[in-house]
Design a protein around this motif. Structure first.
Motif, PDB file in Angstrom:
ATOM      1  N   ARG A   1      72.326 -12.674  59.652  1.00 53.46           N
ATOM      2  CA  ARG A   1      70.679 -13.499  60.698  1.00 53.46           C
ATOM      3  C   ARG A   1      71.290 -14.322  62.005  1.00 53.46           C
ATOM      4  NH1 ARG A   1      67.856 -18.790  57.858  1.00 53.46           N
ATOM      5  NH2 ARG A   1      67.447 -19.478  60.963  1.00 53.46           N
ATOM      6  N   VAL A   2      71.898 -14.478  62.012  1.00 50.03           N
ATOM      7  CA  VAL A   2      72.673 -14.488  63.498  1.00 50.03           C
ATOM      8  C   VAL A   2      72.483 -12.777  64.969  1.00 50.03           C
ATOM      9  CG1 VAL A   2      74.585 -14.801  65.184  1.00 50.03           C
ATOM     10  CG2 VAL A   2      74.299 -16.570  63.231  1.00 50.03           C
ATOM     11  N   ALA A   3      72.271 -11.823  63.776  1.00 53.59           N
ATOM     12  CA  ALA A   3      73.163 -10.568  64.933  1.00 53.59           C
ATOM     13  C   ALA A   3      71.132 -10.451  64.596  1.00 53.59           C
ATOM     14  CB  ALA A   3      74.111  -9.406  63.803  1.00 53.59           C
ATOM     15  N   VAL A   4      70.738 -10.142  63.856  1.00 57.25           N
ATOM     16  CA  VAL A   4      69.151  -9.773  63.567  1.00 57.25           C
ATOM     17  C   VAL A   4      68.840 -10.639  64.890  1.00 57.25           C
ATOM     18  CG1 VAL A   4      67.623  -9.979  62.135  1.00 57.25           C
ATOM     19  CG2 VAL A   4      68.898  -9.177  61.091  1.00 57.25           C
ATOM     20  N   LEU A  29      77.824 -16.508  53.138  1.00 58.87           N
ATOM     21  CA  LEU A  29      78.568 -16.569  55.664  1.00 58.87           C
ATOM     22  C   LEU A  29      78.020 -15.303  55.527  1.00 58.87           C
ATOM     23  CD1 LEU A  29      79.843 -16.971  58.262  1.00 58.87           C
ATOM     24  CD2 LEU A  29      82.356 -16.322  56.698  1.00 58.87           C
ATOM     25  N   SER A  30      78.209 -13.712  55.403  1.00 61.79           N
ATOM     26  CA  SER A  30      78.126 -12.999  55.676  1.00 61.79           C
ATOM     27  C   SER A  30      76.292 -13.037  55.476  1.00 61.79           C
ATOM     28  CB  SER A  30      78.157 -11.390  54.614  1.00 61.79           C
ATOM     29  OG  SER A  30      77.877 -10.175  55.302  1.00 61.79           O
ATOM     30  N   ARG A  38      72.836 -24.186  63.799  1.00 64.72           N
ATOM     31  CA  ARG A  38      73.127 -24.742  61.987  1.00 64.72           C
ATOM     32  C   ARG A  38      73.455 -24.687  60.857  1.00 64.72           C
ATOM     33  NH1 ARG A  38      67.559 -28.324  64.084  1.00 64.72           N
ATOM     34  NH2 ARG A  38      68.736 -29.359  65.709  1.00 64.72           N
ATOM     35  N   ARG A  39      72.843 -23.350  60.908  1.00 67.19           N
ATOM     36  CA  ARG A  39      73.370 -22.271  59.451  1.00 67.19           C
ATOM     37  C   ARG A  39      74.861 -22.184  58.867  1.00 67.19           C
ATOM     38  NH1 ARG A  39      68.734 -23.931  59.802  1.00 67.19           N
ATOM     39  NH2 ARG A  39      69.608 -25.795  58.867  1.00 67.19           N
ATOM     40  N   LEU A  40      75.271 -22.162  59.955  1.00 67.54           N
ATOM     41  CA  LEU A  40      76.716 -21.788  60.659  1.00 67.54           C
ATOM     42  C   LEU A  40      77.460 -23.039  59.504  1.00 67.54           C
ATOM     43  CD1 LEU A  40      77.452 -19.682  64.343  1.00 67.54           C
ATOM     44  CD2 LEU A  40      76.925 -18.889  61.778  1.00 67.54           C
ATOM     45  N   SER A  41      77.567 -24.152  60.095  1.00 68.53           N
ATOM     46  CA  SER A  41      77.465 -25.141  59.521  1.00 68.53           C
ATOM     47  C   SER A  41      77.529 -25.864  58.264  1.00 68.53           C
ATOM     48  CB  SER A  41      77.174 -26.834  60.025  1.00 68.53           C
ATOM     49  OG  SER A  41      77.501 -26.443  61.809  1.00 68.53           O
ATOM     50  N   VAL A  87      76.797  -4.511  69.191  1.00 72.17           N
ATOM     51  CA  VAL A  87      77.382  -5.249  67.645  1.00 72.17           C
ATOM     52  C   VAL A  87      76.895  -5.839  66.996  1.00 72.17           C
ATOM     53  CG1 VAL A  87      78.547  -8.481  67.709  1.00 72.17           C
ATOM     54  CG2 VAL A  87      79.091  -6.459  69.375  1.00 72.17           C
ATOM     55  N   ALA A  88      75.413  -6.392  67.343  1.00 70.53           N
ATOM     56  CA  ALA A  88      74.247  -6.682  65.860  1.00 70.53           C
ATOM     57  C   ALA A  88      74.166  -5.528  65.431  1.00 70.53           C
ATOM     58  CB  ALA A  88      73.242  -6.792  66.605  1.00 70.53           C
TER      59      ALA A  88
END
Length: 471
Positions: free
Chosen positions: A283-286, A277-278, A213-216, A336-337
């Motif tokens: 956050r996604v990566a963590v 965005l970064s 949802r944060r990506l949106s 990747v993270a």
């Protein structure tokens, strides 16, 4: 090799006769041999550049600034590029000096030379269609490049969102499968209180869905464009109606709700949306990395670790230890993270380093973000397809660890008090006996009461703790 001669402010230059790019591109290839990659390896960026150029040509045609035949040739070429053609002609390095000028020049030259062919002229016949006078009409790198980068990022964001959605589903399905598997939860790696393995996997699904949802939200910030601001946002050399028309056409072509910036001068120099965005990607990566840490830890063993779950064996784990299987899928996601977290620092420093009316370092921002998006998507897909569906639970082992854990005293504390529970826990640790047996032996609770209190659904929060009379 057959060549043609092109000229720029530096002088004459031989260009391969069959190349659609021209002199500005060749200079950039010579000057910026940095990553070993080309912008062709980021097709979303090439497609976005073509969309911007197509929107510009349509706007300039409507405004009477571009002859209809030339405009249509440019538009047709952009359609071809957006369909996947000529991408191999985009040969400049993604990291480059000049705030993206080389990328814009590469696009202008490829589009001009292919458009010339549409009108029956040879490549390099710029008297008819010029890369700058026609393809770049009313534009500057400083509005074309950031607009294309933003559009490319939004496209990549949509794909990452889909991948995270699939990963959420994979965890949710596994959570349903494990809904009846009791285990011990841990804090600081020490026994805490019981839960189900299903609850543990539900947590992963919820965390990932939150980030999707944060990506949106991040995508919405990227859809503000400075197209029409030209050099620094003042709109010099541009038609007064160009910005409005070009943005409207870009929204139609891309299918994204692109809108003109409220202040073009601010929008030309501000990299805040990239930083935002970064941060979301970090956050996604963590969270993905933390989840994979858990998978590696709970699958550790198979005999000398926690051994609560089994990851699917996808390849041999050692060249010297026969039979060893490693958690390679979580490990690759971890890596990747780490890369994405490092890219976030690059984006942060590049955004901070901008000066006055332009940020010269947007190429490394674009390169870092596009790599993060691409690799996170690949990692999510790999985890969702190569790991999560094949996870199994060591049910008997988990059942045994729950009933042997001193963490059960927490469920007894409301009934016998904190002090008595502490004493019980110390005795259980010292003797290796079950908390349940020691409590009954000490007469703290009856066996019937213990059965009710230590019933699995009462231990995992599915219902309110039972109220029993204490002796």
């Amino acid at each position: 090799m057959a060549v043609r001669i092109e000229h720029d402010l530096v002088g004459d230059k031989e260009i391969p006769a069959d190349a659609y790019y021209g002199v500005h591109t060749v200079r950039a290839v010579e000057n910026f041999a940095i990553t070993g990659a080309t912008i062709a390896q980021f097709p979303d960026l090439i497609t976005a550049l073509a969309a911007v150029k197509q929107a510009a040509a349509r706007a300039n045609r409507d405004l009477g600034l571009l002859p209809p035949d030339i405009a249509e040739a440019i538009i047709d070429t952009c359609e071809e590029i957006r369909a996947g053609h000529l991408h191999e002609q985009f040969v400049v390095d993604p990291i480059q000096g000049g705030a993206g000028t080389s990328t814009n020049m590469n696009a202008n030259e490829v589009i001009a030379n292919r458009a010339l062919e549409h009108l029956g002229h040879p490549r390099g016949f710029y008297e008819m269609i010029h890369p700058l006078d026609h393809v770049n009409l009313g534009q500057s790198t400083n509005d074309v490049y950031p607009t294309a980068v933003r559009l490319a990022l939004v496209t990549a964001l949509r794909r990452l969102g889909d991948s995270l959605g699939a990963l959420t589903t994979a965890f949710a399905e596994k959570a349903a499968e494990f809904s009846d598997v009791l285990k011990i939860g841990r804090t600081q790696l020490q026994d805490a209180v019981p839960m189900t393995l299903g609850q543990e996997f539900t947590t992963y699904a919820v965390m990932i869905e939150e980030d999707r949802r944060r990506l949106s939200e991040a995508a919405a910030l990227l859809l503000e464009s400075n197209l029409g601001g030209t050099a620094i946002g003042t709109g010099i050399n541009g038609h007064p109606r160009y910005a409005e028309l070009a943005c409207a056409y870009l929204a139609e072509i891309s299918g994204e709700p692109v809108r003109p910036a409220g202040d073009f001068i601010e929008a030309t120099q501000d990299c805040g949306a990239f930083v935002q965005l970064s941060g979301v990607l970090k956050r996604v990566a963590v969270k993905l990395s933390k989840t994979c840490n858990d998978l590696r830890l709970t699958s550790s063993g198979p005999t000398a670790g926690l051994g609560e779950i089994n990851l699917p064996p996808v390849q041999a784990g050692s060249s010297i230890m026969p039979g060893k299987v490693n958690p390679v899928i979580p490990e690759v996601v971890n890596q990747v993270a780490f890369e994405v977290i490092g890219n976030d620092l690059t984006v942060t420093m590049a955004a901070e380093a901008g000066q006055l009316q332009l940020n010269a370092f947007e190429p490394v921002i674009a390169y870092s973000l596009l790599r993060s998006l691409t690799h996170l998507r690949a990692a999510s897909d790999t985890l969702a397809t190569r790991c999560i569906p094949g996870i199994t639970a060591n049910r008997a082992h988990l059942h045994d660890t729950v009933h042997r854990s001193v963490g059960l005293v927490t469920a007894l504390a409301p009934h016998i008090g904190y002090a008595a529970s502490t004493t019980l826990a110390r005795r259980a640790l010292a003797t290796g006996r079950l908390v349940k047996d020691l409590a009954a032996e000490a007469g703290l609770l009856t066996p019937e009461q213990l059965e009710v209190i230590l019933r699995p659904e009462n231990l995992t929060g599915h219902s309110a703790p039972p109220s029993v009379a204490v002796r």
